[in-house]
Design a protein around this motif. Structure first.
Motif, PDB file in Angstrom:
ATOM      1  N   TYR A 140      35.936  39.886  40.517  1.00 23.17           N
ATOM      2  CA  TYR A 140      36.902  40.235  41.557  1.00 23.17           C
ATOM      3  C   TYR A 140      38.043  41.085  41.048  1.00 23.17           C
ATOM      4  O   TYR A 140      38.715  41.756  41.825  1.00 23.17           O
ATOM      5  CB  TYR A 140      37.381  38.974  42.295  1.00 23.17           C
ATOM      6  N   ARG A 141      38.260  41.088  39.717  1.00 24.42           N
ATOM      7  CA  ARG A 141      39.210  42.077  39.196  1.00 24.42           C
ATOM      8  C   ARG A 141      38.639  43.473  39.416  1.00 24.42           C
ATOM      9  O   ARG A 141      39.352  44.404  39.799  1.00 24.42           O
ATOM     10  CB  ARG A 141      39.471  41.851  37.709  1.00 24.42           C
ATOM     11  N   GLY A 171      29.591  38.769  46.815  1.00 21.46           N
ATOM     12  CA  GLY A 171      29.945  38.632  45.399  1.00 21.46           C
ATOM     13  C   GLY A 171      28.788  38.169  44.538  1.00 21.46           C
ATOM     14  O   GLY A 171      28.442  38.817  43.545  1.00 21.46           O
ATOM     15  N   TYR A 172      28.135  37.070  44.938  1.00 19.50           N
ATOM     16  CA  TYR A 172      27.085  36.546  44.084  1.00 19.50           C
ATOM     17  C   TYR A 172      25.891  37.495  44.032  1.00 19.50           C
ATOM     18  O   TYR A 172      25.255  37.661  42.995  1.00 19.50           O
ATOM     19  CB  TYR A 172      26.637  35.165  44.572  1.00 19.50           C
ATOM     20  N   GLU A 177      36.337  33.362  47.563  1.00 18.36           N
ATOM     21  CA  GLU A 177      35.123  34.077  47.180  1.00 18.36           C
ATOM     22  C   GLU A 177      34.704  33.720  45.759  1.00 18.36           C
ATOM     23  O   GLU A 177      33.522  33.564  45.460  1.00 18.36           O
ATOM     24  CB  GLU A 177      35.355  35.578  47.299  1.00 18.36           C
ATOM     25  N   MET A 178      35.694  33.602  44.858  1.00 15.44           N
ATOM     26  CA  MET A 178      35.362  33.260  43.478  1.00 15.44           C
ATOM     27  C   MET A 178      34.690  31.894  43.439  1.00 15.44           C
ATOM     28  O   MET A 178      33.728  31.682  42.699  1.00 15.44           O
ATOM     29  CB  MET A 178      36.628  33.267  42.598  1.00 15.44           C
ATOM     30  N   ASN A 187      49.746  43.130  36.480  1.00 13.91           N
ATOM     31  CA  ASN A 187      50.754  42.997  37.519  1.00 13.91           C
ATOM     32  C   ASN A 187      52.135  43.355  37.014  1.00 13.91           C
ATOM     33  O   ASN A 187      52.881  44.070  37.654  1.00 13.91           O
ATOM     34  CB  ASN A 187      50.797  41.551  38.013  1.00 13.91           C
ATOM     35  N   ALA A 233      40.569  36.940  31.847  1.00 14.10           N
ATOM     36  CA  ALA A 233      40.738  37.805  33.011  1.00 14.10           C
ATOM     37  C   ALA A 233      42.077  37.537  33.695  1.00 14.10           C
ATOM     38  O   ALA A 233      42.785  38.459  34.095  1.00 14.10           O
ATOM     39  CB  ALA A 233      39.589  37.583  33.993  1.00 14.10           C
ATOM     40  N   PHE A 283      45.371  32.536  37.892  1.00 15.15           N
ATOM     41  CA  PHE A 283      45.558  33.907  38.378  1.00 15.15           C
ATOM     42  C   PHE A 283      46.853  34.026  39.183  1.00 15.15           C
ATOM     43  O   PHE A 283      47.363  33.025  39.698  1.00 15.15           O
ATOM     44  CB  PHE A 283      44.366  34.309  39.260  1.00 15.15           C
ATOM     45  N   ASN A 298      36.356  38.194  36.490  1.00 17.15           N
ATOM     46  CA  ASN A 298      36.243  39.616  36.185  1.00 17.15           C
ATOM     47  C   ASN A 298      35.586  40.375  37.327  1.00 17.15           C
ATOM     48  O   ASN A 298      35.942  41.523  37.587  1.00 17.15           O
ATOM     49  CB  ASN A 298      35.485  39.807  34.874  1.00 17.15           C
ATOM     50  N   PHE A 353      46.359  37.388  43.966  1.00 16.23           N
ATOM     51  CA  PHE A 353      44.961  37.492  43.604  1.00 16.23           C
ATOM     52  C   PHE A 353      44.195  36.273  44.105  1.00 16.23           C
ATOM     53  O   PHE A 353      43.116  36.387  44.662  1.00 16.23           O
ATOM     54  CB  PHE A 353      44.847  37.608  42.080  1.00 16.23           C
ATOM     55  N   PRO A 404      33.264  35.046  37.901  1.00 13.60           N
ATOM     56  CA  PRO A 404      33.985  35.337  39.153  1.00 13.60           C
ATOM     57  C   PRO A 404      35.293  36.073  38.920  1.00 13.60           C
ATOM     58  O   PRO A 404      35.634  36.994  39.673  1.00 13.60           O
ATOM     59  CB  PRO A 404      34.227  33.951  39.745  1.00 13.60           C
ATOM     60  N   GLU A 456      44.989  40.125  34.288  1.00 12.32           N
ATOM     61  CA  GLU A 456      45.446  40.405  35.642  1.00 12.32           C
ATOM     62  C   GLU A 456      46.959  40.265  35.728  1.00 12.32           C
ATOM     63  O   GLU A 456      47.654  41.093  36.307  1.00 12.32           O
ATOM     64  CB  GLU A 456      44.764  39.436  36.616  1.00 12.32           C
ATOM     65  N   ALA A 488      43.683  36.482  47.833  1.00  8.06           N
ATOM     66  CA  ALA A 488      42.698  37.464  48.270  1.00  8.06           C
ATOM     67  C   ALA A 488      41.276  37.029  47.923  1.00  8.06           C
ATOM     68  O   ALA A 488      40.358  37.198  48.729  1.00  8.06           O
ATOM     69  CB  ALA A 488      43.014  38.826  47.639  1.00  8.06           C
ATOM     70  N   PHE A 489      41.092  36.459  46.712  1.00 13.01           N
ATOM     71  CA  PHE A 489      39.724  36.284  46.223  1.00 13.01           C
ATOM     72  C   PHE A 489      39.369  34.850  45.842  1.00 13.01           C
ATOM     73  O   PHE A 489      38.242  34.601  45.418  1.00 13.01           O
ATOM     74  CB  PHE A 489      39.490  37.188  45.002  1.00 13.01           C
ATOM     75  N   VAL A 513      31.107  32.282  44.574  1.00 12.08           N
ATOM     76  CA  VAL A 513      30.265  32.884  43.542  1.00 12.08           C
ATOM     77  C   VAL A 513      29.951  31.859  42.457  1.00 12.08           C
ATOM     78  O   VAL A 513      28.796  31.715  42.028  1.00 12.08           O
ATOM     79  CB  VAL A 513      30.970  34.117  42.930  1.00 12.08           C
ATOM     80  N   ARG A 551      32.070  37.368  52.211  1.00 14.07           N
ATOM     81  CA  ARG A 551      32.441  38.720  52.564  1.00 14.07           C
ATOM     82  C   ARG A 551      31.491  39.665  51.850  1.00 14.07           C
ATOM     83  O   ARG A 551      31.181  39.469  50.674  1.00 14.07           O
ATOM     84  CB  ARG A 551      33.882  39.000  52.154  1.00 14.07           C
TER      85      ARG A 551
END
Lengths: 117, 887
Positions: free
Chosen positions: A52-53, A29-30, B22-23, B65, B57, B11, A50, B15, A48, B61, B18-19, B26, A81
């Protein structure tokens, strides 16, 4: 669910940039945020949410997929990942680039560029 | 990172799952990069940008949905609209049900909103008629611990006005008694204010007509003194004529030019005091000759905070100004030690009065809250009953595919609409209630009046309260109405359980208990009122008329004042209906006496000295006779005391006992200030401030030994007092026709003011108590009647099998009385725990007073019996044949 390459066109600018960034190597991601920012000269900086959207959408459309890639030189590698371009993703990217190229080649486009620059 | 988790929480769940991790990764990397590149500024920029974009966002989202699942935003609105439509139809179909719920909620919310309205008007609302009133602060000069304080002198006010940078302006004022006479009219006594020239501009008030005072040197008298009058005075004294501007009216005997009229909503800084005329500080030598524009402390100061300055900074600055000013002032040391500023919002009352009123209002608010609980429980029960009787309708809708959530939503919509309508009814009741409160006559000072009508804040409060009540009392029934076992009802068509479930019983018992608490409080206040009325105050108020004569307001000097007071008393005593008359500086139970400390020499050598706190009042010849205060020993004052022997005193029995427990007090001396005073008489103890006080150490001094301009004339009449009031007034006016007509009041009325809190509390809790009892009784009656209607067939079978009418009555009544008994036990227990909070208002009546609690219980039992027996008898009277006939 779009099935042909054409159904995906035209790509949104952000989608295009993400696919483009993944076309050279698998990224996390980064890494994507950095690549997109560099490539667009800071025009597109992704947060982050937007990011992942976009990834969620591209995953759902089958244009990108999770990658097996692990960067062992990176401490955080285990938790990150990576994403890769799928075959269809690559075709869509190529088609989009071709589309843009034809736009640039179009004489009408050229005269407009001459007039306004 | 915690802040970022909040953003992620926006969110949708899938969502996040899943992320989310990771968010976070980042963002952590972005944070590191931003810190390296731009330091904390970079981090701040990243945070700002990320939070805005992430929020957007997340919203997109979530919307995506919803669209994905095929139920769009517009569909949501459609559902709401259809819920409202169903609600309207349901209400029209069962108008009595809707009306009962709305009425119950209206009563509950109305009670709370009425009390809140009064609190709002007295405590919360900024001054009416001023600009940006929330920036205005009262500035008090206090001791460092804020316990004691003094008014400001003109010099101190000037220092604050000129030096404070945290204020946009500071103004000063004081109350003055004015007599105003327009040409060709009788004079009128009005409450006036003497104000600094910037008073109106600091308040931000615009004149309705003419102008306010021009910026001027407050200490230099104008050649042509000016007055600003209220809209009310303008109408009543000057016929509301425009040419009034520039006309002259006589103020305290001297012509003043009317320069402006204040707007009609403006009531000055202390709103209960109806100010009718404002004069500039430069008129002080005329209207307040006892004060000065140097060091005398007599002014109230307020200021307007500069925008963006917080109150702590302003307080620090003003404290510093006061401290540095005090250090170099020629004031007595005691006043110089008051070197701290206290800032309070300027909401229409002095701070101490506000505190007292707030704690009193809290008691009333508690009572109103109980009514709201009763009303809510009542409505809750109605809704639950209604939901049960609608189960068949709901089960049909469920069978046709309506989801449980959809049904709950519809029931909730219905409930909240009912409660909101009840809230509107409550506002209406509060509006009527406050109008009634405003009309409660306040005896004595006619310049006092209250303006407590609801405003937007009250309306919002009432609606919020009703919706909160709706959620608390309406959600339960809605959920139970749409419970999962609905299909059972569709299948066998049963009318529903005949047994009351525990929430229903709890609601009933709660209502009854609350009404018992209310009744107990009301009964206690009635007892307190009764005790206050029959309390032995030590003097006789019956047949005494009083009037306050303020010769300063007449424009008299000292010699004129003395002559005037002497002549009035002579003429009044000459009236055949008058038994006795005297002057005094205090009105028992209406005006607070002054406090002082006396020093007594004890021991043979007179060395050891004891200091005692006392209350003092200056009274004239005939005072003890007029109020019929018996003298225990010695003598009362005589006219000669005032001139030849000013240093004599009559003391109260309590003081005599405290000071000289072993010997007679007559002939003893004590020091008061720098005077040595000889005791010439001992009078019976009296009560002066409040009815629950212990008799105070009291020192009466002869009147003329201090300079007096305002004295109260007390007159004891032989017979009926109404014609005497007129005769007295005309005697005063016969001396000087230019004087305003004196206002006569009966001492009984005025001293009754001391009982005002008890009277208001007894009235309010009485009304609320009766209202609560009626609501609770209706609840009990309704639930029994409902239970009986469900058991009609069972009761019919019992009758057919040989049960007598009496048995059926007992069967039903037992059910009701069990609930009532539980209510009374719990209610009395709560009452015993909570009435302690009323302690200070009960004038010594015990919070556990048996008579009060007993009376409340008896009334409660009587009403509960009626509410129980009526449905029970009706059940017994049903013909078994009719009851058992199939539907």
């Amino acid at each position: 669910m779009p099935t042909t390459v054409r159904d995906h066109l035209p790509l949104k600018p952000v989608d295009f940039e993400v696919l483009l960034a993944l076309s050279t190597e698998d990224r996390h991601g980064y890494g994507l945020v950095q690549a997109v920012a560099t490539h667009t000269d800071g025009l597109i900086t992704l947060d982050p949410g937007n990011l992942y959207r976009v990834i969620k959408r591209l995953l759902a459309d089958g244009l990108v997929a999770a990658s097996d890639h692990r960067d062992t030189s990176d401490d955080a590698g285990e938790r990150r990942r990576y994403y890769r371009l799928t075959t269809i993703g690559g075709r869509v990217l190529a088609a989009e680039i071709e589309r843009l190229r034809s736009v640039v080649r179009d004489p009408a486009t050229r005269s407009a560029v001459r007039r306004w620059t | 990172m915690r802040g970022f988790n909040l953003l992620i929480a926006l969110f949708p769940r899938e969502f996040r799952a899943a992320f989310g991790a990771e968010m976070r990764a980042v963002f952590a990397a972005q944070l590191t990069a931003a810190r390296h590149a731009g330091g904390w500024r970079g981090v701040a920029r990243l945070w700002l940008r990320t939070s805005v974009r992430m929020t957007a966002a997340a919203w997109r989202e979530r919307r995506a949905n919803r669209l994905g699942h095929g139920s769009s935003r517009t569909i949501g609105l459609d559902v709401l609209r259809s819920d409202l439509g169903l609600t309207a139809r349901a209400m029209i179909r069962r108008p009595w049900f809707a009306a009962s719920v709305i009425a119950a909620i209206s009563i509950g919310v109305g009670a709370v909103a009425t009390i809140f309205s009064a609190v709002n008007a007295i405590v919360l609302r900024p001054l009416p008629g001023v600009r940006a009133g929330d920036h205005l602060v009262g500035i008090d000069r206090r001791s460092p611990d804020l316990r004691e304080g003094a008014s400001a002198s003109f010099r101190l006010f000037s220092a604050m006005r000129d030096r404070a940078t945290s204020l946009d302006g500071a103004a000063a004022w004081s109350r003055v008694a004015l007599s105003v006479t327009a040409e060709g009219r009788d004079g009128a006594s009005v409450a006036g204010a003497i104000v600094s020239s910037n008073y109106f501009s600091v308040l931000g008030v615009q004149p309705a007509r003419g102008r306010f005072f021009l910026p001027q040197d407050d200490t230099r008298p104008l050649p042509d003194p000016e007055v600003v009058i209220s809209a009310n005075l303008w109408r009543t004294q000057l016929d509301g004529n425009d040419p009034a501007i520039g006309r002259y009216i006589r103020v305290n005997g001297i012509p003043y030019r009317v320069v402006g009229v204040a707007p009609s909503g403006f009531r000055g800084v202390f709103t209960p005091l109806k100010i009718d005329a404002w004069v500039p500080l430069s008129t002080q030598p005329h209207v307040r000759p006892g004060r000065d524009l140097t060091h005398a402390p007599w002014l109230w100061v307020f200021g307007r905070m500069r925008a963006g300055v917080d109150r702590d900074r302003a307080r620090a600055e003003l404290s510093q100004i006061i401290a540095s000013w005090s250090a170099s002032s020629p004031e007595p040391a005691a006043i110089r030690s008051y070197n701290t500023a206290r800032l309070t919002p300027l909401t229409g009352l002095p701070d101490d009065a506000r505190t007292a009123l707030v704690s009193f209002s809290a008691v009333l608010m508690g009572a109103a809250g109980l009514v709201l609980i009763i009303a809510g429980a009542n409505a809750s029960w109605l809704l639950a009953t209604r939901a049960v009787s609608r189960r068949r309708e709901l089960s049909v809708r469920m069978a046709l595919g309506a989801g449980r959530g959809r049904l709950v939503r519809q029931l909730l919509t219905e409930t909240l609409v009912l409660f909101a309508l009840g809230g509107c009814g409550g506002v209406l009741l509060a509006w009527l209630g406050t109008a009634a409160l405003e009309r409660v006559p306040l005896p004595g000072d006619t310049a006092l009046s209250l303006e407590v009508s609801p405003d937007v804040r009250v309306v919002l409060f009432a609606l919020a309260v009703s919706l909160i009540a709706g959620v608390i009392f309406g959600v339960g029934p809605a959920l139970r109405g749409a419970s999962r076992d609905l299909s059972v009802f569709l299948r066998d068509g049963a009318a529903g359980s005949t047994r009351r479930t525990w929430p229903t019983s709890a609601l009933l018992i709660g209502q009854l208990a609350c009404s018992i608490v209310l009744l107990a409080a009301a009964a206690l206040f009635v007892r307190a009122l009764d005790r206050g009325r029959s309390a032995d105050v030590g003097f006789d108020t019956a047949g005494v008329l009083i009037t306050t004569l303020n010769t300063e307001a007449f424009g008299y000097d000292d010699a004129q004042s003395a002559a005037f007071f002497r002549t009035v008393r002579q003429r009044v005593l000459a009236l055949s209906a008058v038994e006795a008359a005297a002057y005094s500086t205090v009105v028992p139970l209406a005006a607070t006496p002054a406090n002082a400390t006396i020093a007594i020499s004890t021991g043979a050598d007179g060395e050891a000295r004891v200091k005692l706190p006392v209350s003092t009042a200056a009274v004239g010849d005939g005072y003890f006779e007029t109020l019929q205060i018996p003298l225990r020993s010695g003598r009362a004052f005589v006219t000669a005391d005032a001139h030849e022997r000013p240093d004599v005193a009559v003391i109260s029995e309590a003081l005599a006992l405290r000071a000289w427990p072993d010997t007679a007090a007559i002939g003893r001396t004590f020091d008061l200030g720098d005077r040595r005073v000889t005791v010439v008489g001992v009078a019976r103890d009296t009560i002066h401030v409040s009815l629950d006080e212990t008799p105070a150490s009291f020192v009466y001094l002869p009147i003329a030994s201090t300079r007096q301009s305002g004295l109260t004339l007390l007159v004891r009449a032989r017979a009926a007092s109404a014609p005497l009031a007129i005769a007295l007034a005309s005697e005063v006016r016969a001396i000087d026709p230019a004087l305003p007509r004196p206002v006569m009041a009966s001492l009984a009325d005025v001293s009754g003011m001391a009982l005002l809190p008890q009277r208001v509390a007894a009235f309010v809790t009485g009304v609320l108590g009766i209202g609560g009892l009626v609501l609770a009784a209706i609840g009990l009656y309704g639930s029994l009647a409902h239970a009986v209607s469900l058991r009609t067939r069972e009761l019919g079978v019992r009758r057919a099998l040989g049960a007598r009418e009496r048995d059926v009555v007992a069967l039903v009544a037992r059910q009701g009385l069990r609930v009532a008994a539980a209510g009374i036990v719990i209610g009395l227990a709560i009452a015993m725990l909570t009435t302690r909070a009323l302690g200070t208002y009960l004038l010594g009546v015990s919070p556990l007073d048996g008579v009060a609690l007993g009376a409340a219980s008896v009334l409660f039992v009587a009403v509960a019996l009626a509410a129980t027996l009526i449905p029970a008898r009706r059940a017994a009277a049903t013909d078994p044949v009719v009851a058992m006939r199939p539907e």
